[in-house]
Design a protein around this motif. Structure first.
Motif, mmCIF file in Angstrom:
data_model
loop_
_atom_site.group_PDB
_atom_site.id
_atom_site.type_symbol
_atom_site.label_atom_id
_atom_site.label_comp_id
_atom_site.label_asym_id
_atom_site.label_seq_id
_atom_site.Cartn_x
_atom_site.Cartn_y
_atom_site.Cartn_z
ATOM 1 N N GLY A 162 0.822 -1.216 0.000
ATOM 2 C CA GLY A 162 0.000 0.000 0.000
ATOM 3 C C GLY A 162 0.848 1.254 0.000
ATOM 4 O O GLY A 162 0.393 2.316 0.431
ATOM 5 N N ASP A 172 -4.499 3.961 -4.787
ATOM 6 C CA ASP A 172 -4.389 2.954 -3.723
ATOM 7 C C ASP A 172 -4.708 3.569 -2.365
ATOM 8 O O ASP A 172 -5.331 2.927 -1.507
ATOM 9 C CB ASP A 172 -2.973 2.361 -3.697
ATOM 10 C CG ASP A 172 -2.723 1.419 -4.863
ATOM 11 O OD1 ASP A 172 -3.678 1.100 -5.587
ATOM 12 O OD2 ASP A 172 -1.561 1.009 -5.054
ATOM 13 N N MET A 176 -7.665 2.239 0.112
ATOM 14 C CA MET A 176 -7.455 1.730 1.476
ATOM 15 C C MET A 176 -8.383 2.409 2.475
ATOM 16 O O MET A 176 -8.811 1.797 3.447
ATOM 17 C CB MET A 176 -5.985 1.922 1.878
ATOM 18 C CG MET A 176 -5.038 0.946 1.200
ATOM 19 S SD MET A 176 -3.339 1.049 1.803
ATOM 20 C CE MET A 176 -2.763 2.557 1.030
ATOM 21 N N THR A 180 -11.734 -0.713 2.502
ATOM 22 C CA THR A 180 -10.878 -1.450 3.432
ATOM 23 C C THR A 180 -11.267 -2.919 3.563
ATOM 24 O O THR A 180 -10.413 -3.813 3.477
ATOM 25 C CB THR A 180 -10.925 -0.772 4.820
ATOM 26 O OG1 THR A 180 -10.844 0.645 4.662
ATOM 27 C CG2 THR A 180 -9.772 -1.226 5.681
ATOM 28 N N ILE A 183 -10.419 -4.997 0.500
ATOM 29 C CA ILE A 183 -8.972 -5.241 0.413
ATOM 30 C C ILE A 183 -8.548 -6.358 1.367
ATOM 31 O O ILE A 183 -7.788 -7.256 0.994
ATOM 32 C CB ILE A 183 -8.200 -3.945 0.720
ATOM 33 C CG1 ILE A 183 -8.414 -2.922 -0.393
ATOM 34 C CG2 ILE A 183 -6.703 -4.230 0.896
ATOM 35 C CD1 ILE A 183 -7.896 -1.534 -0.068
ATOM 36 N N VAL A 267 -2.503 -3.331 -3.580
ATOM 37 C CA VAL A 267 -3.847 -3.118 -3.038
ATOM 38 C C VAL A 267 -4.934 -3.364 -4.090
ATOM 39 O O VAL A 267 -5.939 -4.037 -3.829
ATOM 40 C CB VAL A 267 -3.945 -1.671 -2.497
ATOM 41 C CG1 VAL A 267 -5.386 -1.258 -2.282
ATOM 42 C CG2 VAL A 267 -3.146 -1.528 -1.208
ATOM 43 N N ILE A 271 -8.262 -6.055 -4.301
ATOM 44 C CA ILE A 271 -9.657 -5.695 -4.588
ATOM 45 C C ILE A 271 -10.213 -6.575 -5.711
ATOM 46 O O ILE A 271 -11.327 -7.099 -5.626
ATOM 47 C CB ILE A 271 -9.750 -4.205 -4.982
ATOM 48 C CG1 ILE A 271 -9.400 -3.312 -3.789
ATOM 49 C CG2 ILE A 271 -11.147 -3.860 -5.507
ATOM 50 C CD1 ILE A 271 -9.271 -1.838 -4.137
#
Length: 442
Positions: A162, A172, A176, A180, A183, A267, A271
């Motif tokens: 990240g 990214d 995040m 969240t 991820i 990241v 996803i």
């Protein structure tokens, strides 16, 4: 407070203030898309559709049976208008599938398990392959291959990357903060696929809200992952640098992260993995940062693969009159673009639009032997010599000075007071070395 880091590197201005507080917006569906049949390292795909075919969102439109490959899927529901060569962000014309949208999304979803926790490792890898997932940090290496290390190289740790150390980019970062849970789900699926229990999340310390968001959810969900704030320094997000910062392990010259028991994923990749397993969606969209002082309304957007750059720029209010240059990716490793008809590909993390005032026109001077490039190189190379060997086409010398270990981060060129395009020459040198090896092998 001193945060973990690697040795050397550089500190360019990050310019993330344009978009680091901008929530991700979903772009309207594009009227037409241009989907390159190869958006990954490895064997190219073959189109599996023909002109005038009707396709659904998520339907496979290009595939290869080679192991190091990744299928591509239709990002919209529509009709195939043409299969032809179109301009690619890397500067050459490549085969793309042009699709005219005919309506709203009608999904062709992947066959996915009700509970990914109950799936076998082989089933996990196969679905990651079928979903067309590649590394979204820029390398675009097929993820199913990365998650299948050979038995002689056991992996004990996974690092979620990240860092997003490239200046300007915030896709990214915002993911995040806003995505969240998705991820963390993707990270858990990746770790089950690898069979590892030690999970780390590395984030540069210039994203305190992202560190807090990830920490809070890891704690709330009872996960034992370690969230680590790292020093903001370029190229903190390069795999080898990140592994050194997080685990204090050094990947050997010419080696891979799995040589030190580690796998790193971005990241955005996490996803994509989560969406494949929980929603049955293949990789047809990604978060893109549209930023810089040459764009009217800098944004972070969720855009469909294949959408022309011009559509994203229009969605962000258009270019300012003073804008003179557009990059794909960050300014350290990105590619300048001269035609905005090029499409978003899986590796498009950002579109940077700059005004002339921000582009420094620099003359190049002879090397003054100051050693600044050596001090900056995180791989402990001698960039000025490699660049000189490249200019003079000295293949053996380039190999002796370990040109293969260059990660092409651009720190050397950034640090050079003579403004010598060192990394550009080294890239040419690597091409010449590989070309020489191919000739010898033929």
């Amino acid at each position: 407070m001193k945060f973990p880091t690697f040795s050397k590197g550089v500190h360019p201005s990050d310019h993330k203030e344009y978009t680091n507080t901008k929530s991700i917006e979903f772009m309207p569906l594009p009227e037409e898309v241009f989907v390159p049949v190869q958006q990954h390292i490895g064997a190219p795909d073959d189109p599996v559709v023909e002109r005038r075919d009707e396709v659904k969102t998520g339907q496979v439109i290009g595939r290869s049976d080679k192991y190091v490959s990744s299928p591509v899927h239709s990002p919209v529901t529509g009709k195939v208008k043409k299969i032809d060569s179109f301009l690619h962000p890397m500067g050459s014309k490549v085969t793309m599938i042009q699709i005219q949208r005919t309506g709203e999304d009608e999904w062709d979803l992947l066959d996915h398990p009700d509970r990914w926790e109950d799936a076998s490792v082989d089933e996990l890898r196969q679905l990651i392959w079928d979903a067309g997932i590649v590394g979204l940090g820029g390398a675009a290496f097929p993820t199913h291959v990365k998650l299948a290390p050979p038995e002689e190289k056991p992996v004990d740790s996974f690092i979620l990357n990240g860092c997003e150390c490239e200046p300007y980019l915030t896709s990214d970062h915002r993911a995040m903060v806003e995505m969240t849970d998705k991820i963390l789900t993707g990270m858990s699926i990746i770790m089950k696929t690898l069979g590892v229990e030690n999970g780390y999340i590395g984030i540069e310390d210039n994203k305190p809200d992202a560190v807090e968001a990830m920490n809070d959810r890891v704690r709330d969900l009872g996960m034992d992952y370690t969230v680590m704030a790292l020093e903001t320094k370029y190229p903190q997000g390069a795999e080898k640098m990140l592994i050194k910062s997080v685990l204090d392990r050094k990947v050997p010259a010419g080696g891979l992260p799995m040589d030190v028991g580690t796998v790193v994923n971005n990241v955005g990749t996490a996803i994509a993995v989560a969406e494949a397993f929980t929603e049955g969606k293949p990789l047809v969209q990604r978060v893109v940062t549209i930023t810089g002082d040459g764009i009217a309304e800098p944004k972070n957007v969720m855009a469909r693969i294949g959408t022309p750059f011009q559509s994203l720029i229009d969605f962000a209010g258009g270019l300012k009159e003073e804008a003179t240059q557009v990059f794909m990716g960050g300014p350290m490793m990105g590619m300048a673009q001269h035609d905005l008809s090029i499409p978003v590909i899986k590796a498009t993390s950002g579109i940077i639009c700059s005004r002339e005032a921000t582009i420094t026109k620099m003359n190049t001077y002879p090397c003054i032997q100051c050693g600044a490039c050596v001090d900056a190189c995180p791989m402990n190379l001698v960039p000025t010599r490699l660049a000189k060997f490249s200019e003079q086409k000295m293949i053996e010398a380039m190999e002796q000075y370990d040109i293969d270990s260059c990660v092409e981060c651009g720190s050397c060129a950034f640090a050079c007071p003579s403004h010598i395009p060192l990394v550009q020459w080294i890239r040419v040198g690597k091409y010449r070395v590989n070309e020489s090896r191919d000739k010898q092998a033929a």
